[in-house]
Motif scaffolding. Structure first.
Motif, short mmCIF file in Angstrom:
data_model
loop_
_atom_site.label_atom_id
_atom_site.label_comp_id
_atom_site.label_asym_id
_atom_site.label_seq_id
_atom_site.Cartn_x
_atom_site.Cartn_y
_atom_site.Cartn_z
N THR A 130 0.85 -1.19 0.00
CA THR A 130 0.00 0.00 0.00
C THR A 130 0.88 1.23 0.00
N LEU A 131 0.73 2.05 -1.03
CA LEU A 131 1.47 3.31 -1.15
C LEU A 131 0.46 4.44 -1.26
N ASN A 132 0.61 5.43 -0.38
CA ASN A 132 -0.32 6.59 -0.40
C ASN A 132 -1.76 6.13 -0.36
N HIS A 133 -2.03 5.16 0.53
CA HIS A 133 -3.38 4.63 0.79
C HIS A 133 -3.98 3.92 -0.41
N THR A 134 -3.15 3.47 -1.34
CA THR A 134 -3.63 2.74 -2.52
C THR A 134 -2.85 1.43 -2.62
N VAL A 135 -3.57 0.35 -2.93
CA VAL A 135 -2.92 -0.95 -3.07
C VAL A 135 -2.27 -1.03 -4.45
N TYR A 136 -0.97 -1.37 -4.45
CA TYR A 136 -0.22 -1.52 -5.70
C TYR A 136 0.28 -2.95 -5.82
N PHE A 137 0.35 -3.40 -7.06
CA PHE A 137 0.85 -4.73 -7.38
C PHE A 137 2.11 -4.55 -8.23
N ARG B 257 -2.24 -0.93 -10.63
CA ARG B 257 -3.42 -0.78 -9.78
C ARG B 257 -4.57 -1.58 -10.40
N TYR B 258 -5.58 -1.81 -9.58
CA TYR B 258 -6.70 -2.62 -10.06
C TYR B 258 -7.90 -1.73 -10.34
N GLN C 148 -13.36 -2.19 -14.84
CA GLN C 148 -12.92 -2.93 -16.02
C GLN C 148 -12.39 -4.32 -15.68
N ASP C 149 -12.27 -4.61 -14.38
CA ASP C 149 -11.77 -5.89 -13.90
C ASP C 149 -10.41 -6.23 -14.55
N LEU C 150 -9.50 -5.30 -14.42
CA LEU C 150 -8.15 -5.54 -14.95
C LEU C 150 -7.15 -4.68 -14.17
N PHE C 151 -5.86 -5.03 -14.36
CA PHE C 151 -4.77 -4.28 -13.74
C PHE C 151 -4.19 -3.32 -14.78
N PHE C 152 -3.97 -2.09 -14.39
CA PHE C 152 -3.37 -1.11 -15.29
C PHE C 152 -2.14 -0.50 -14.61
N GLU C 153 -1.17 -0.16 -15.43
CA GLU C 153 0.11 0.30 -14.90
C GLU C 153 0.04 1.76 -14.48
N ASP C 154 0.64 2.05 -13.31
CA ASP C 154 0.78 3.42 -12.83
C ASP C 154 2.17 3.91 -13.27
N GLN C 155 2.21 4.67 -14.34
CA GLN C 155 3.48 5.09 -14.93
C GLN C 155 4.29 5.95 -13.98
#
Length: 953
Positions: free
Chosen positions: A506-513, A521-522, A526-533
């Protein structure tokens, strides 16, 4: 990028503080050097350092040099015991021992050579031990108990003690000596001047003197404690430090950064106090020293502390932002830490321990909280309550001793459920459980059904609980009553192009994978993972990370290759990557348990496998300065050059070809993180590129060809900072057979050989022409001889053919003769028959004339028969003609009879049986019998032709 990070780190550290300080929390890193390491005596009396960073130790078995890689021993002549060492700006190493003092200087090959000064002393005077050496103004002062020896301009001046000296001390531009009856004396211009009010020290030994603010002097005695001298008198220094010295006896010490004083003791290690006498650190045997008797202490050029012990040498890394709590504080592997209600709590593999958290930090052991013994996985504060995830269950700790068990199952950790402030979820050995906050605090509510696998890595967002297990991401929806998992879904990849799962955080109150330093992030819609650039960009130039955690200050800590780094958050919201200071922790981090407890920038606790590290990010670490690389020695058969003592440059060496095997040794006098110093080298003229970084300090080259070479060396310290390149050029002379003189001789020789070969070729051509003429003549004669021989053979063949023809003619004539002879024989036979018939005629009836005619005819016929010698002539002729045949036949068959010889001759003449019978006067059957006997004698079978056999003889 590495260089850029280095610059950022240096600017950051210099921006925080220009001078380090002694930390009063935990213990600094301590490294022990046993006598087996330096292979010397036990006691080390004095320490100094040259301008290249090499350290020198006055040992009771000689002078020892340490360059960070190797130890070198330099014994004094006639005195193995060295008691003091001092190095002047020119690089001379002054030493003193028993009845011997002088200095070492480098010779033309860089090796240290000893020059004795004590030989200038009158041999009748006993020198005794030289205890102290001082570089006082433009003099070098050697102090023994009986006198001082002032060495200047190669001249020695002696000043006798009023009674007997103890020790001497140099404070800035003042040189003080203690006399056992005159108190303290100051040495000026070759004379001694007593200090007022210092005879109080006549009954004790002064082992140390240190400057204090206000031009005061702090005087450390062996057993009377500490005193302050203010040029008027002496008074006790009633402080914590004084109490320590009175109890443990003092053996002097050293001033540290003009702010602190290191005091050595006989019984209890050292203390570091400030100029007010307050003890900042106390380091003794239980905290890492080899023994508690410290004979000398020294501050090196990077503000680290070296101790000469009664047995061994110790290094204390005071110039570090890290200190440690380890076995000496009663704790082991730390999985988590937290500060709560003025106490520092740590979760360890042995249970939960605590220590009072105050300023200054009190040096005593951590205490075990009863009831927590066993594996403690976590310790955290939730809504004011201290909760521990323990092998024995979920525990609430109150008042440092009261332990309330919420659930008996083993727990890893706890997290709040978003939007439900009165509920927390805990990860246990059987899955997950829910705890509810009541009037008396947290209580166990229920185990969540539907998932029974344990996991210590899980995160919560507003919709799901996420956890990593078995290389999968589990997306788990919890029912509204928190009784079961309503949905469980797994993911093996974050995208089609990336395989595997790295970590969840969890970074800045957001779950990251995260996987391969790319962060996703999820999206529930859209039920998918998208990249946080943006987050991915932060880790673009960072090695592959395995886990990370954000602390209370917003800094992001990460683990890579068993090492630690941090993205430190700046005031403008950006991040600065810091790696170098944490290299000393490499290999000591707890696998899968990144424990970072940031109280504030000055107090950050990091869990280790052997305790707890305290990190002050505001302290300057001078270790980030560029290290220095030295090629310590350059050896080849027949000679060795030493570098890095004082003389660093030599003339370019010319090495004979027979000594084309060279060896180099390396050093980098950087002692803070000595185990992580690495070297890279390149031999120009031989190596195409720099070698890989390696801690190996020796490199050897063999069978080098002639030519110019240059050995390049650079060092890299444990913080990743590289040194400037050090170079040593040398030339290997060619062997005699590749020398330019040899090549000149080769040219002359080649010209001579060409000239010789040219003449030889000419001679050869003339000889070849002569031999060709001879050969042609020989061939002509051979050809002529061959023609003659062929002509002779032809003549012989003609002769043979003539002979054969003659022989054939003879045989033909023989045959004709035999035929004629046979006719004659037949005629004679007829005539004999006529004669026989004439006898039957009665001649009486004839008239005389008829009778006369009849008798005349009869006589004429008889005479014709009797006078016929044809047969005998024929036999003689046959034997003459076939003489050679009969001779060969007789030689081959000696037993053959004459009659058989005649038969063989008749057969050779191809006479018929009837003819042979008539000649031999036998019947035809007799001829056949004779032929049979002859065949038997010749050993012929029935199929072999007798006539042919005879013709072959």
């Amino acid at each position: 990028m590495g260089y850029l990070r280095f610059k950022i780190l240096v600017l950051f550290l210099f921006g925080t503080s220009l001078f380090g300080q002694v930390k009063n929390i935990g213990l600094p890193e301590i490294r022990n050097y046993k006598r087996t390491d330096y292979k010397g005596g036990t006691q080390n009396w004095n320490i100094d350092q040259d301008k290249n960073g090499n350290l020198y130790f006055a040992n009771n078995n000689g002078l020892f040099q340490f360059d960070g890689s190797t130890w070198q021993k330099y014994p004094l002549p006639n005195s193995p015991d060295v008691r003091c060492v001092k190095i002047d700006p020119s690089g001379k190493i002054f030493v003193g021992g028993y009845s011997e003092f002088g200095y070492y200087k480098t010779n033309s090959k860089g090796k240290l050579e000893y020059v004795s000064i004590s030989k200038l002393v009158n041999k009748q005077k006993i020198i005794d031990f030289i205890w102290k050496i001082h570089l006082y103004k433009n003099e070098v002062v050697f102090q023994s108990f009986a006198r001082i020896y002032s060495y200047k301009n190669n001249q020695l001046k002696i000043v006798d003690a009023p009674d007997r000296f103890q020790f001497s001390f140099q404070i800035k531009d003042h040189l003080y000596l203690q006399d056992i009856s005159s108190g303290l004396l100051e040495y000026k211009n070759g004379k001694l001047y007593p200090l007022k009010g210092t005879k109080i020290f006549n009954n004790t030994e002064i082992w140390g003197m240190f400057p204090l603010p206000g031009d005061k002097l702090l005087i450390a005695t062996l057993n009377k404690g500490l005193f302050v001298y203010d040029n008027q008198g002496v008074k006790p220094w009633n402080t914590e430090a004084n109490s320590f010295v009175k109890k443990n006896n003092s053996l002097g010490g050293v001033a540290f950064k003009d702010k602190f004083i290191v005091l050595n003791s006989v019984l209890n290690g050292i203390i570091i106090c400030d100029t007010n006498g307050k003890i900042i650190q106390h380091i003794e045997h239980k905290k890492g020293l080899q023994n508690n008797t410290v004979l000398t202490s020294f501050i090196d050029n990077k503000n680290n502390l070296w101790l000469g012990l009664d047995n061994g040498i110790d290094f204390i890394n005071e110039n570090s932002p890290f200190t440690y709590f380890g076995f000496s504080y009663g704790i082991s592997t730390v999985y988590a830490s937290v500060v709560h209600n003025g106490k520092l709590y740590v979760a360890t593999n042995q249970g939960v321990f605590y220590h009072v958290w105050n300023t200054p930090f009190r040096e005593d052991n951590f205490s075990l909280i009863e009831g927590t013994t066993g594996q403690a996985w976590n310790i955290q504060v939730i809504d004011g309550q201290l909760i521990c995830g323990n092998n024995n269950g979920a525990l609430v700790i109150e008042n440092n001793h009261s332990v309330r068990t919420l659930d008996n199952r083993g727990y890893f950790g706890f997290k709040k459920i978003p939007n439900h402030p009165n509920f927390i979820i805990g990860s246990n050995y059987n899955g997950f459980a829910v705890f509810e906050k009541g009037a008396n605090g947290w209580v166990f509510r229920n185990q969540i059904a539907g998932f029974k696998k344990p996991s210590n890595s899980f995160e919560m967002d507003n919709s799901y609980m996420w956890l990593k297990k078995d290389e999968l991401i589990y997306q788990m929806g919890i029912s509204s009553d928190f009784k079961k998992f309503s949905t469980i879904k797994t993911y093996s990849n974050l995208s089609n192009t990336l395989k595997g799962i790295g970590s969840i955080q969890t970074l800045n109150h957001t779950v990251y994978f995260q996987t391969n330093n790319r962060f996703f992030r999820y999206s529930q819609d859209q039920d998918l993972f998208f990249e946080d650039q943006k987050i991915t960009a932060l880790f673009k130039d960072i090695p592959k990370i395995y886990s990370l955690k954000q602390d209370s200050e917003g800094n992001i800590w990460y683990i890579f290759k068993e090492s630690l780094g941090v993205l430190s958050k700046t005031s403008n919201g950006n991040y600065r990557n810091i790696v170098a200071p944490f290299s000393s922790l490499t290999g000591n981090l707890v696998n899968n348990y990144l424990s970072i407890n940031t109280i504030n920038p000055k107090n950050i606790f990091i869990g280790l496998t052997n305790g707890l590290a305290h990190y002050d990010s505001q302290l300057l670490n001078n270790s980030v300065r560029k290290p220095t690389a030295f090629i310590r020695s350059f050896s080849f058969p027949g000679d060795t050059l030493m570098f890095g003592n004082s003389q660093n440059t030599f003339e370019k060496q010319k090495i004979p070809y027979k000594s084309n095997r060279v060896k180099f040794t390396f050093s980098s006098p950087s002692y803070e993180n000595i185990d992580n110093i690495e070297f890279s080298h390149q031999l120009e003229g031989f190596d195409d590129r720099w070698s890989n970084w390696s801690p190996i300090t020796i490199k050897e080259y063999t069978n080098l060809r002639e030519g110019d070479y240059k050995m390049n060396l650079k060092a890299r310290n444990g913080f990743g900072v590289q040194s400037e390149v050090t170079q040593i050029p040398f030339t290997i002379s060619p062997p005699w057979y590749r020398h330019f003189v040899a090549y000149f001789c080769y040219i002359i020789l080649i010209i001579a050989i060409i000239y010789y070969i040219r003449n030889r070729i000419k001679i050869k051509i003339r000889k070849n022409r002569y031999y060709e003429t001879i050969e042609q003549r020989r061939l002509y004669l051979e050809r002529e001889s061959k023609i003659r021989k062929e002509q002779f053979d032809l003549e012989k063949e003609i002769e043979r053919l003539k002979n054969d023809k003659l022989q054939t003619k003879i045989l033909s004539k023989d045959k004709e003769l035999v035929t004629n002879t046979l006719q004659i024989v037949k005629k004679n036979k007829i005539l004999k028959g006529i004669i026989h018939k004439l006898k039957d005629i009665n001649v009486d009836s004839f008239d005389e004339s008829t009778k006369f005619q009849f008798n005349k005819l009869n006589k004429s016929i008889v005479r014709e028969v009797n006078t016929d010698k044809s047969w005998k002539d024929l036999e003689k002729h046959i034997k003459n003609v076939h003489f050679d045949f009969l001779k060969r036949l007789k030689e081959k068959y000696p037993t053959i009879s004459p009659r058989e010889l005649d038969l063989s001759t008749y057969l050779l003449m191809n006479m018929s049986t009837k003819e042979i019978a008539e000649i031999m006067n036998i019947s035809s059957g007799g001829v056949e019998v004779s032929r049979y006997r002859l065949r038997k004698k010749f050993g012929l079978n029935k199929k072999e032709n007798l006539t042919g056999f005879l013709m072959s003889i």
